[in-house]
Design a protein around this motif. Structure first.
Motif, PDB file in Angstrom:
ATOM      1  N   ASN A  96      76.204  50.950  61.810  1.00  0.00           N
ATOM      2  CA  ASN A  96      75.805  50.858  63.213  1.00  0.00           C
ATOM      3  C   ASN A  96      74.313  51.077  63.396  1.00  0.00           C
ATOM      4  OD1 ASN A  96      78.463  50.414  64.052  1.00  0.00           O
ATOM      5  ND2 ASN A  96      78.904  52.596  64.227  1.00  0.00           N
ATOM      6  N   THR A 135      72.304  48.007  62.368  1.00  0.00           N
ATOM      7  CA  THR A 135      72.377  46.956  63.380  1.00  0.00           C
ATOM      8  C   THR A 135      71.411  47.244  64.526  1.00  0.00           C
ATOM      9  OG1 THR A 135      74.700  46.610  62.797  1.00  0.00           O
ATOM     10  CG2 THR A 135      73.937  45.644  64.865  1.00  0.00           C
ATOM     11  N   ALA A 136      71.382  48.488  64.981  1.00  0.00           N
ATOM     12  CA  ALA A 136      70.456  48.871  66.043  1.00  0.00           C
ATOM     13  C   ALA A 136      69.017  48.713  65.573  1.00  0.00           C
ATOM     14  CB  ALA A 136      70.721  50.316  66.467  1.00  0.00           C
ATOM     15  N   GLY A 152      67.984  46.637  63.273  1.00  0.00           N
ATOM     16  CA  GLY A 152      67.716  45.211  63.158  1.00  0.00           C
ATOM     17  C   GLY A 152      67.379  44.569  64.486  1.00  0.00           C
ATOM     18  N   GLU A 153      67.972  45.079  65.555  1.00  0.00           N
ATOM     19  CA  GLU A 153      67.675  44.562  66.895  1.00  0.00           C
ATOM     20  C   GLU A 153      66.258  44.916  67.318  1.00  0.00           C
ATOM     21  OE1 GLU A 153      70.702  46.245  69.337  1.00  0.00           O
ATOM     22  OE2 GLU A 153      72.270  44.882  68.633  1.00  0.00           O
ATOM     23  N   ALA A 154      65.811  46.091  66.917  1.00  0.00           N
ATOM     24  CA  ALA A 154      64.487  46.568  67.320  1.00  0.00           C
ATOM     25  C   ALA A 154      63.363  46.099  66.397  1.00  0.00           C
ATOM     26  CB  ALA A 154      64.491  48.092  67.388  1.00  0.00           C
ATOM     27  N   LYS A 160      62.298  43.204  63.503  1.00  0.00           N
ATOM     28  CA  LYS A 160      62.601  41.931  62.843  1.00  0.00           C
ATOM     29  C   LYS A 160      62.320  41.950  61.346  1.00  0.00           C
ATOM     30  CE  LYS A 160      63.663  40.159  66.812  1.00  0.00           C
ATOM     31  NZ  LYS A 160      65.104  39.972  67.158  1.00  0.00           N
ATOM     32  N   PHE A 169      75.969  44.614  60.388  1.00  0.00           N
ATOM     33  CA  PHE A 169      74.630  43.996  60.418  1.00  0.00           C
ATOM     34  C   PHE A 169      74.729  42.518  60.043  1.00  0.00           C
ATOM     35  CE2 PHE A 169      70.622  42.660  58.632  1.00  0.00           C
ATOM     36  CZ  PHE A 169      69.659  43.288  59.413  1.00  0.00           C
ATOM     37  N   ALA A 186      75.764  40.393  62.927  1.00  0.00           N
ATOM     38  CA  ALA A 186      74.736  40.279  63.958  1.00  0.00           C
ATOM     39  C   ALA A 186      73.530  39.469  63.486  1.00  0.00           C
ATOM     40  CB  ALA A 186      74.286  41.673  64.406  1.00  0.00           C
ATOM     41  N   PHE A 187      73.160  39.650  62.205  1.00  0.00           N
ATOM     42  CA  PHE A 187      71.959  38.996  61.681  1.00  0.00           C
ATOM     43  C   PHE A 187      72.242  38.374  60.309  1.00  0.00           C
ATOM     44  CE2 PHE A 187      70.766  42.865  64.048  1.00  0.00           C
ATOM     45  CZ  PHE A 187      70.140  42.276  65.156  1.00  0.00           C
TER      46      PHE A 187
END
Length: 311
Positions: free
Chosen positions: A15, A18-19, A21-23, A25, A43, A46-47
């Motif tokens: 988790n 993933t967070a 990765g969102e913030a 790049k 992850f 999501a990516f």
């Protein structure tokens, strides 16, 4: 009384990635055909373009991560602790540690609580191995809150970081508004005057229970959460030494892990007796995780008996 919330730190790892990765790049996640177990599959979903499955080739994965880090990306190489620290030790040492590259290693399924997978997968030596690599930071979070914080801290740290996560769900104990995670800074959970328990990872919550039980018997025992094994918080160890007795508790061999690190610190600057509680000089065995923790004396009852006898 409501039931204590329990989450496996490997879940927290997935988790948190993933967070992250969102913030950011520049985060890239690698796995060795274990995305479902290490929870990097979250992850990956999501990516997918930033997730690399290297297959059952952990040594190769570490060198791929090393190469990626030289491009300005921040790779998180993920697999079981036994394979990250054991099988791929040479690559971690020579390809990541020696050039001091910015690679983060997410080692899940550490310790005896791997359970039924048995001795071949229960890595009780990984902290000791990683401690020998110059410049390697070692983080061993105690719960969900701390695991997420350690992933964020690892990303911000420039250089190699080894993060240790567990398979078994553990109580959430750090869900406090004033909680702060800082690499190399231990957290004092309880003050004590008769002795101090310095714990890391899975047993931290049990150690809090032990201290509470001993308080009812008139014994004042402090509890320190040593989430960073390297660099270890020397000030916290020195403060603990003032009580005269230190008990280290870890889901790891008593050789070369937290106990070894604390003993080295006490020998250099402190004046205290140290009892190391952990896995003795033995291999694990196959069995239910909770039963193994009990058999090897890492549950609250086992720790209580050892601490009480020591103080």
């Amino acid at each position: 009384m409501s039931e204590v919330k329990k989450i496996a730190t490997r879940e927290s790892y997935g988790n948190a990635l993933t967070a992250l990765g969102e913030a950011h790049k520049d985060v890239v996640v690698l796995d060795a055909d274990l995305a479902a177990a290490t929870k990097t599959g979250v992850f990956q979903k999501a990516f997918p373009e930033r997730h690399i499955d290297c297959g059952i080739a952990e040594c190769n994965m570490m060198t791929v991560a090393a190469g990626i880090s030289t491009t300005g990306k921040v790779p998180f190489a993920s697999t079981f602790a036994m394979f990250a620290a054991g099988r791929a030790f040479e690559q971690v040492r020579n390809s990541i540690g020696y050039p001091h590259l910015n690679v983060k290693i997410g080692a899940t399924h550490a310790g005896i609580s791997v359970g039924e997978d048995g001795a071949s997968h229960q890595c009780n030596e990984d902290i000791a191995l990683m401690r020998t690599i110059p410049g390697m930071v070692i983080l061993n979070p105690a719960d969900d809150v701390e695991a997420k914080a350690c992933v964020e801290a690892a990303y911000k740290h420039e250089g190699p970081v080894y993060m240790r996560f567990g398979r078994l769900a553990v109580p959430v104990i750090n869900d406090q508004p004033d909680y702060k995670f800082e690499i190399g800074k231990a957290i004092t959970l309880r003050e004590g005057t008769d002795a101090t328990i310095i714990a890391t990872g899975l047993p931290v919550s049990a150690c809090l229970e032990v201290a509470e039980r001993l308080e009812k018997e008139g014994k004042s025992v402090g509890v320190i959460n040593m989430h960073t094994i390297k660099p270890i918080d020397l000030e916290a160890v020195a403060e603990a030494a003032k009580t005269g007795k230190i008990i280290t508790v870890e889901e790891h061999s008593i050789i070369g892990g937290l106990g070894g690190a604390v003993c080295e610190a006490v020998a250099a600057s402190g004046d205290a007796k140290v009892l190391r509680v952990g896995i003795e000089d033995v291999f694990g065995e196959s069995g239910p995780a909770v039963e193994l923790i009990k058999k090897y004396g890492l549950d609250a009852d086992g720790i209580y008996e050892k601490v009480k006898a020591f103080i």
